[in-house]
Enzyme design. Structure first.
Site, mmCIF file in Angstrom:
data_model
loop_
_atom_site.group_PDB
_atom_site.id
_atom_site.type_symbol
_atom_site.label_atom_id
_atom_site.label_comp_id
_atom_site.label_asym_id
_atom_site.label_seq_id
_atom_site.Cartn_x
_atom_site.Cartn_y
_atom_site.Cartn_z
ATOM 1 N N ARG A 1 8.213 -5.083 3.931
ATOM 2 C CA ARG A 1 6.752 -5.142 3.908
ATOM 3 C C ARG A 1 6.284 -4.505 2.598
ATOM 4 N NH1 ARG A 1 6.186 -0.476 3.642
ATOM 5 N NH2 ARG A 1 3.992 -0.791 3.206
ATOM 6 N N ALA B 1 3.352 -5.590 -0.568
ATOM 7 C CA ALA B 1 3.181 -6.832 -1.328
ATOM 8 C C ALA B 1 4.318 -7.134 -2.310
ATOM 9 C CB ALA B 1 1.820 -6.802 -2.034
ATOM 10 N N ASP C 1 -3.025 -5.688 -1.726
ATOM 11 C CA ASP C 1 -2.302 -6.920 -1.377
ATOM 12 C C ASP C 1 -2.830 -8.118 -2.138
ATOM 13 O OD1 ASP C 1 -2.058 -5.020 1.114
ATOM 14 O OD2 ASP C 1 -0.329 -6.382 1.071
HETATM 15 O O1 MRU Z 1 1.293 -4.924 6.235
HETATM 16 P P1 MRU Z 1 2.004 -4.244 5.100
HETATM 17 O O2 MRU Z 1 2.720 -3.011 5.513
HETATM 18 O O3 MRU Z 1 2.859 -5.209 4.319
HETATM 19 O O4 MRU Z 1 0.818 -3.805 4.147
HETATM 20 C C1 MRU Z 1 1.113 -3.068 2.981
HETATM 21 C C2 MRU Z 1 -0.076 -2.646 2.226
HETATM 22 O O5 MRU Z 1 -1.195 -2.892 2.603
HETATM 23 C C3 MRU Z 1 0.182 -1.968 0.910
HETATM 24 O O6 MRU Z 1 -0.809 -1.024 0.622
HETATM 25 C C4 MRU Z 1 0.178 -3.016 -0.209
HETATM 26 O O7 MRU Z 1 1.003 -4.099 0.128
HETATM 27 C C5 MRU Z 1 0.639 -2.453 -1.498
HETATM 28 S S1 MRU Z 1 2.374 -2.088 -1.492
HETATM 29 C C6 MRU Z 1 2.814 -1.561 -3.041
#
Ligand code: MRU
Length: 352
Positions: free
Chosen positions: A46, A48, A235
């Site tokens: 998980r 981005a 994201d």
């Molecule tokens: O649902 P997730 O855990 O994939 O969401 C992750 C986030 O919202 C992070 O803040 C974002 O992806 C940035 S990761 C460097």
């Protein structure tokens, strides 16, 4: 980084299974396209940038099984459907398509893995550059704090677990620690998936002082003057600077603005989507209601869940929200620090 989030292993790849954290360290081997797609959907990987790299890996795995045009199209379609909000996924798939589509099938496997390697190596370098630029922001707060620790608030997990390198929002924190700046980090638990527990686990492994808080405590801490700056990941950043990140980010940005605390977004340029005019155009993932109906923890040494609401209770579970550009003090990318209304300069690599 004490653990690798994703790495190649012979003709497959290995991921750190984040659904088992922070309770135990477990890995999963990816051998086929469907393994990679499933790992993204289930959030075993998980964040981005890591989702993007895993999607690229999925294309390489698919090419190993069948490097024909139909298989390439199928791999891009399957992976593109896994999670909608993080644009890094689509950025990585577009990059794989551009690298592979014109090649003869016989050349595709080697090229797919080399493109995957390049995406991973670039992410590591990008994280380091974000850390260097973000350190300047923490340094400004440190100058005001004197010998007292700088108090940084973050949300979700945008650290090394979410990337191939040191993370995005956490990269400046790690850089500040290496520079010997005293720091304290407020880590919100980030219901319902509790990515804040991942952040706490990461920071603990690295010896960074932090306190875990319930999500709803953030407003009070900001109002009491107990936060010097907020840094989150992203994201998808729309062309006008509106930014989608984990649900709950918007409320922190509102409370930060109301209390005169700077709110920064740290993200690689691959998270900027200039084709998306504004936050209203960003697709927001709606996840299974059982994530809200259950609490996850450990029982008898094994990760487990308990129900806190009946299966009949209707639930809404938007996984992300959008923070309007007007609430964002600056966006930190690998090219520098830029106000959200000058985002195109950052996207083109012209930020200061
Ligand atoms: O649902 P997730 O855990 O994939 O969401 C992750 C986030 O919202 C992070 O803040 C974002 O992806 C940035 S990761 C460097």
């Amino acid at each position: 980084m004490p653990h690798k989030t994703l790495y190649r292993d012979r003709d497959g790849a290995v991921i750190l299974d984040q659904t088992q954290l922070p309770y135990r360290v477990a890995h999963r081997r990816l051998e086929r396209l469907e393994d990679a797609a499933d790992a993204i959907r289930r959030m075993q990987v998980r964040g981005a940038p890591l989702i993007g790299a895993t999607a690229a890996c999925g294309v390489a795995l698919a090419m190993q099984a069948d490097a024909g045009d139909a298989a390439l199209a199928q791999a891009l379609a399957v992976l593109g459907e896994t999670r909608p909000t993080a644009v890094n996924l689509h950025w990585a798939l577009a990059r794989m398509r551009a690298a592979l589509a014109a090649l003869p099938a016989a050349d595709r496997v080697g090229r797919a893995w080399s493109e995957f390697d390049a995406i991973c190596a670039e992410d590591i370098a990008t994280n380091a550059a974000i850390g260097r630029h973000g350190l300047e922001l923490i340094g400004r707060a440190a100058a005001r704090r004197g010998d007292r620790p700088v108090r940084v608030m973050t949300h979700c997990n945008a650290g090394w677990l979410a990337t191939l390198g040191h993370g995005t929002a956490l990269a400046p924190i790690y850089a500040a620690r290496r520079a010997g700046m005293p720091l304290e980090v407020w880590v919100s638990e980030t219901r319902p998936r509790n990515q804040g527990l991942l952040t706490s686990w990461e920071l603990r492994e690295d010896g960074v002082a932090h306190r875990l808080i319930a999500d709803n405590a953030a407003g009070l801490l900001l109002a009491r003057g107990e936060v010097d700056l907020v840094i989150t990941g992203a994201d998808r950043v729309a062309a006008n600077g509106d930014t989608a990140n984990k649900v709950g980010t918007y409320l922190k940005a509102l409370a930060a603005r109301d209390n005169g605390v700077p709110f920064y977004v740290a993200a690689p340029r691959s998270t900027i989507d200039l084709a998306c005019p504004s936050g209203a155009d960003i697709p927001i993932e709606e996840r299974d209601g059982d994530e809200v109906r259950h609490l996850h923890g450990m029982r008898g040494g094994v990760p487990d869940a308990i129900a806190i609401a009946s299966p009949e209770v209707a639930v809404a579970n938007p996984a992300f929200d959008v923070t309007p550009a007007r609430l964002i003090s600056a966006i930190v990318t690998e090219t520098g620090i830029t106000p959200p209304d000058r985002l195109a300069e950052a996207a083109e690599g012209k930020a200061r």
